[in-house]
Design a protein around this motif. Structure first.
Motif, PDB file in Angstrom:
ATOM      1  N   TYR A   1       8.169  38.473  34.528  1.00  0.00           N
ATOM      2  CA  TYR A   1       9.550  38.119  34.199  1.00  0.00           C
ATOM      3  C   TYR A   1       9.773  36.623  34.386  1.00  0.00           C
ATOM      4  O   TYR A   1       9.439  36.054  35.446  1.00  0.00           O
ATOM      5  N   ALA A   2      10.325  35.999  33.381  1.00  0.00           N
ATOM      6  CA  ALA A   2      10.635  34.572  33.443  1.00  0.00           C
ATOM      7  C   ALA A   2      12.107  34.407  33.795  1.00  0.00           C
ATOM      8  O   ALA A   2      12.989  34.683  32.977  1.00  0.00           O
TER       9      ALA A   2
ATOM     10  N   GLY B   1      15.766  32.724  34.954  1.00  0.00           N
ATOM     11  CA  GLY B   1      16.569  31.635  34.390  1.00  0.00           C
ATOM     12  C   GLY B   1      16.335  30.311  35.090  1.00  0.00           C
ATOM     13  O   GLY B   1      16.555  29.247  34.506  1.00  0.00           O
TER      14      GLY B   1
ATOM     15  N   SER C   1       8.581  32.339  37.695  1.00  0.00           N
ATOM     16  CA  SER C   1       8.128  33.591  37.092  1.00  0.00           C
ATOM     17  C   SER C   1       7.819  34.603  38.184  1.00  0.00           C
ATOM     18  O   SER C   1       7.470  34.251  39.312  1.00  0.00           O
TER      19      SER C   1
ATOM     20  N   ALA D   1      15.873  37.319  22.869  1.00  0.00           N
ATOM     21  CA  ALA D   1      14.839  36.523  23.534  1.00  0.00           C
ATOM     22  C   ALA D   1      14.115  37.432  24.516  1.00  0.00           C
ATOM     23  O   ALA D   1      14.744  38.204  25.233  1.00  0.00           O
TER      24      ALA D   1
ATOM     25  N   ARG E   1      12.453  38.147  27.852  1.00  0.00           N
ATOM     26  CA  ARG E   1      12.442  37.537  29.193  1.00  0.00           C
ATOM     27  C   ARG E   1      11.402  38.165  30.107  1.00  0.00           C
ATOM     28  O   ARG E   1      11.037  37.582  31.116  1.00  0.00           O
ATOM     29  N   GLY E   2      10.991  39.374  29.767  1.00  0.00           N
ATOM     30  CA  GLY E   2       9.966  40.041  30.565  1.00  0.00           C
ATOM     31  C   GLY E   2       8.969  40.709  29.635  1.00  0.00           C
ATOM     32  O   GLY E   2       9.362  41.253  28.596  1.00  0.00           O
TER      33      GLY E   2
ATOM     34  N   THR F   1      14.819  42.050  27.651  1.00  0.00           N
ATOM     35  CA  THR F   1      15.295  41.110  26.631  1.00  0.00           C
ATOM     36  C   THR F   1      16.722  40.667  26.919  1.00  0.00           C
ATOM     37  O   THR F   1      17.470  41.358  27.613  1.00  0.00           O
ATOM     38  N   ARG F   2      17.059  39.514  26.351  1.00  0.00           N
ATOM     39  CA  ARG F   2      18.411  38.960  26.488  1.00  0.00           C
ATOM     40  C   ARG F   2      18.848  38.494  25.107  1.00  0.00           C
ATOM     41  O   ARG F   2      18.111  37.756  24.438  1.00  0.00           O
TER      42      ARG F   2
ATOM     43  N   TRP G   1      21.805  42.465  27.549  1.00  0.00           N
ATOM     44  CA  TRP G   1      20.476  42.574  28.161  1.00  0.00           C
ATOM     45  C   TRP G   1      19.932  43.979  27.945  1.00  0.00           C
ATOM     46  O   TRP G   1      20.684  44.957  27.986  1.00  0.00           O
TER      47      TRP G   1
ATOM     48  N   VAL H   1      16.242  40.098  38.080  1.00  0.00           N
ATOM     49  CA  VAL H   1      16.848  40.245  36.748  1.00  0.00           C
ATOM     50  C   VAL H   1      18.374  40.177  36.867  1.00  0.00           C
ATOM     51  O   VAL H   1      19.044  39.466  36.107  1.00  0.00           O
TER      52      VAL H   1
ATOM     53  N   ASP I   1      19.994  36.821  37.104  1.00  0.00           N
ATOM     54  CA  ASP I   1      20.241  36.151  35.817  1.00  0.00           C
ATOM     55  C   ASP I   1      21.429  36.775  35.080  1.00  0.00           C
ATOM     56  O   ASP I   1      22.219  36.074  34.435  1.00  0.00           O
TER      57      ASP I   1
END
Ligand code: GLA
Ligand code: GLA
Length: 672
Positions: free
Chosen positions: A531-532, A534, A538, A556, A558-559, A573-574, A583, A597, A600
């Motif tokens: 997971y990346a 905000g 990571s 986008a 995100r994970g 996703t976001r 999300w 998560v 964010d």
């Protein structure tokens, strides 16, 4: 003056419990009222299972003992929540009306000797409940002791679904009304599959046990119908009472414990919402389940103050292992309910039974008598609640809503799913737990509700999602809201039919993705998500149970799955939609893994964790007389909480920092 609290006649938070004096000789009644006064009890529920002692034969009433009890309570300043005893019809009733017995799904006929064993579709039962409710209301409707009415007991347990001939006939009528025509029914139930097409209404039946799985749309409709039948019985009794009495009418719900009744629909029919709550002893964090039940009780009533009509002073007797409450736990439970909007703290039951099915259930007066820990805590709790009178009618406000839709739970719980034992409550609990730990107060809401007042909406378990409700969620995000959707949501419509366009199609616009295929995991195996966050960091998050093969349109990623059947594919996703954000979390993360998560998600929603010490619960109620912060320390460590005001339980000013001892409670009227 009615200040929003449903008991204008009571000057305090209501305190008491179910009182079943018919178990005891009359001398004991005098001791009971003396002890009630000692404990600060000001309201008791009576007559809940007393039908056989009030209507001794059909149409023959004996009110003498009830008159005596009610007058005695009144002389002692104790108000009455008077029940209709319709959860346990007398033996004479079943002897005269054997057709009013419940038939279970396997065709078994349920016998007498328990409670709740009646067919709510039997005409004789409908007549009988109106007769007894009318008789009670006529006699006691204006009695000054009677504060309110308690209709029946826990509709939907122990039996929610009845397959008797009366129920089948009523189900057919209900379906005719709902679908208008047989073609409509065939279409809604998808009867083209497995050769189930109907050409005659008389052939349509209840979804009784069959060789293998039964049509899910039929089963879902039967659940709706069964709920409707129970509610029709309630409404019949309520209206019979209203013909003679203008006192508020309630019936005790079981929020977050049973899913047999649609409490949103029920809450519209009662004058005050009331709930029964029992801790799940096997859950070491049962206070979180309690908080869910309390928030749900408040939410179904639209935020109105509600009544905790039953909980236990210590152990119950019906779980696999019945764990005694620890010292102070009863007070913590009670204050937690109060903090989440309860204006009544009541118990099952006043005095422990010597005989019968519930003799090992705790009570306000335990078998050990008054020289006992439980009794001393009962007296102490009465004194504590007595100090909270000014807060009556104050309300909780939440910035977050978690969707809670009984109809979706019913549908999801049917057979032959991608994973058979996906409990819809499991995801709700995980997201709720995250929010609980972050000190963020939650309402529950239907997916079609006006959500515009919330910063964040969580669809944790919304398997069944009507198209218009999906459109409502999409509008909510377009208008600036933040939405989080968890897996296996947006899958079917109101007939349990997969949405045209595929899994999650109605949420494609708001989430910027949909589901090409489910990729559930083998039992015991795990997935992992990279997971990346905000903030640029990571994280490797533990996940299990479920994965999806997602089709991304605008979201986008995100994970990404690092392990399991989805390896290399998007997991979280976001998507920006209009002025808000949607999300999607396609796998099972526990409350720990959700922290990153949700951090964010909070940032998108303009929320932040409250920063409370671990294990401390804090919820605010606001009213005309003040703002009240209820604090409960569930941990074994002393805590310090920055808060300025006066603790109503002790009368002491906090001086800016509250010292909340291990297991302690406080209700701070905040400095304004
Ligand atoms: C059996 C039946 C089919 C279908 C499949 C599903 O093979 O014959 O009708 O139900 O199972 O796996
Ligand atoms: C339910 C019932 C009560 C009693 C308690 C025991 O809430 O309403 O009559 O049986 O359970 O926990």
């Amino acid at each position: 003056m009615n200040d929003g609290s449903p008991w204008p006649a009571l000057e305090h938070i209501a305190y008491g419990g179910d009182y079943n004096p018919e178990q005891w000789p009359r001398e004991t009644w005098h001791e009971d009222v003396r002890l009630m006064r000692e404990a600060g009890v000001n309201l008791v529920s009576i007559g809940i299972f007393s039908w056989a002692l009030i209507e001794t034969e059909e149409g023959v009433f004996d009110f003498e003992w009830l008159d005596t009890v009610i007058d005695l309570l009144h002389e002692n300043g104790i108000a009455v929540d008077l029940a209709t005893p319709t959860a346990s019809p007398p033996a004479w009733f079943f002897a005269a009306h054997p057709d009013a017995r419940v038939v279970d799904r396997d065709g078994g006929v349920l016998g007498f000797g328990s409670r709740g064993m009646v067919s709510h579709s039997a005409p004789a039962y409908r007549d009988a409940v109106v007769r007894i409710a009318s008789a009670l209301a006529e006699r006691y409707g204006d009695h000054p002791a009677v504060l309110m009415w308690h209709v029946h007991n826990e509709y939907g347990v122990p039996v929610a679904e009845d397959y008797s001939p009366h129920a089948v006939a009523a189900f057919r009528d209900w379906l005719r009304e709902r679908y208008g025509s047989l073609e409509g029914l065939n279409e809604a139930w998808g009867t083209a599959f497995w050769g189930q097409h109907y050409s005659n209404w008389e052939h349509v039946g209840a979804p009784a046990a069959a060789p293998t799985t039964v049509n899910p749309a039929q089963r879902l409709d039967f659940k709706r119908f069964s709920d409707h039948q129970l509610r029709a019985c309630f409404i019949a009794e309520r209206d019979a009472i209203r013909a003679h009495s203008d006192k508020p009418v309630t019936t005790n719900f079981m929020a977050n414990q049973e899913f047999t009744t649609d409490l949103w629909a029920w809450a519209r029919e009662v004058d005050v919402v009331s709930d029964d709550h029992y801790l799940t002893a096997a859950d070491p964090e049962a206070h979180i389940g309690l908080a869910i039940a309390a928030d749900l009780s408040r939410s179904v009533g639209g935020g109105r103050p509600w009544m905790l009509l039953e909980h236990s002073t210590s152990a119950v007797n019906w779980q696999p292992r019945n764990i005694a409450k620890r010292p102070g736990e009863m007070a913590r439970n009670s204050l937690a309910h109060f903090g989440r909007g309860a204006d009544a703290i009541m118990f099952f039951q006043w005095r422990a039974s010597r005989s019968g099915a519930e003799k090992f259930h705790s009570a306000m007066v335990p078998h050990a008598g008054t020289d006992s820990r439980v009794w001393r805590e009962v007296v102490q709790l009465g004194a504590s609640l007595g100090r909270l009178a000014e807060s009556r009618g104050s309300r909780v406000r939440a910035n977050v809503a978690i969707l809670w839709d009984f109809e979706s739970f019913w549908a999801q719980s049917l057979e032959w799913r991608p994973v058979q034992d996906l409990d819809p409550r499991e995801r709700i609990r995980a997201f709720y737990e995250r929010l609980w730990r972050d000190g963020i107060t939650v309402d529950f809401a239907l997916p079609g509700a006006d959500l515009s007042g919330y910063k964040l909406v969580v669809a944790a378990s919304q398997y069944l999602l009507r198209n218009d409700d999906a459109a409502n969620l999409t509008r909510y995000v377009a208008g600036g809201g933040t939405l989080v959707v968890s897996y296996f949501s947006g899958i079917v419509d109101e007939h349990d039919a997969v949405h045209a366009g595929g899994f999650m199609a109605p949420l494609r616009e708001v989430l910027g993705c949909d589901v090409e295929e489910f990729l559930p995991l083998r039992t015991g195996s795990s997935a992992a998500v990279d997971y990346a966050a905000g903030d640029g960091t990571s994280h490797r998050l533990d996940a299990d149970e479920w994965a999806d093969d997602l089709r991304i349109t605008s979201a986008a990623v995100r994970g990404t799955y690092a392990e399991g059947p989805g390896t290399g594919k998007p997991a979280i996703t976001r998507n920006e939609h209009g002025r808000g954000t949607g999300w999607y979390v396609s796998t099972r993360l526990d409350a720990d893994a959700l922290e990153t998560v949700m951090g964010d998600v909070y940032a998108d929603a303009g929320l932040a964790p409250a920063g409370l010490p671990e294990g401390v619960e804090a919820v605010a109620r606001s009213g005309e007389a003040g703002d009240y912060l209820t604090l409960v320390n569930h941990s074994d460590a002393d805590a310090e909480v920055p808060v300025d005001g006066v603790d109503l339980l002790t009368g002491a000013a906090t001086g800016g920092t509250l010292q909340l001892g291990a297991g302690g409670t406080a209700v701070v009227r905040l400095a304004r």
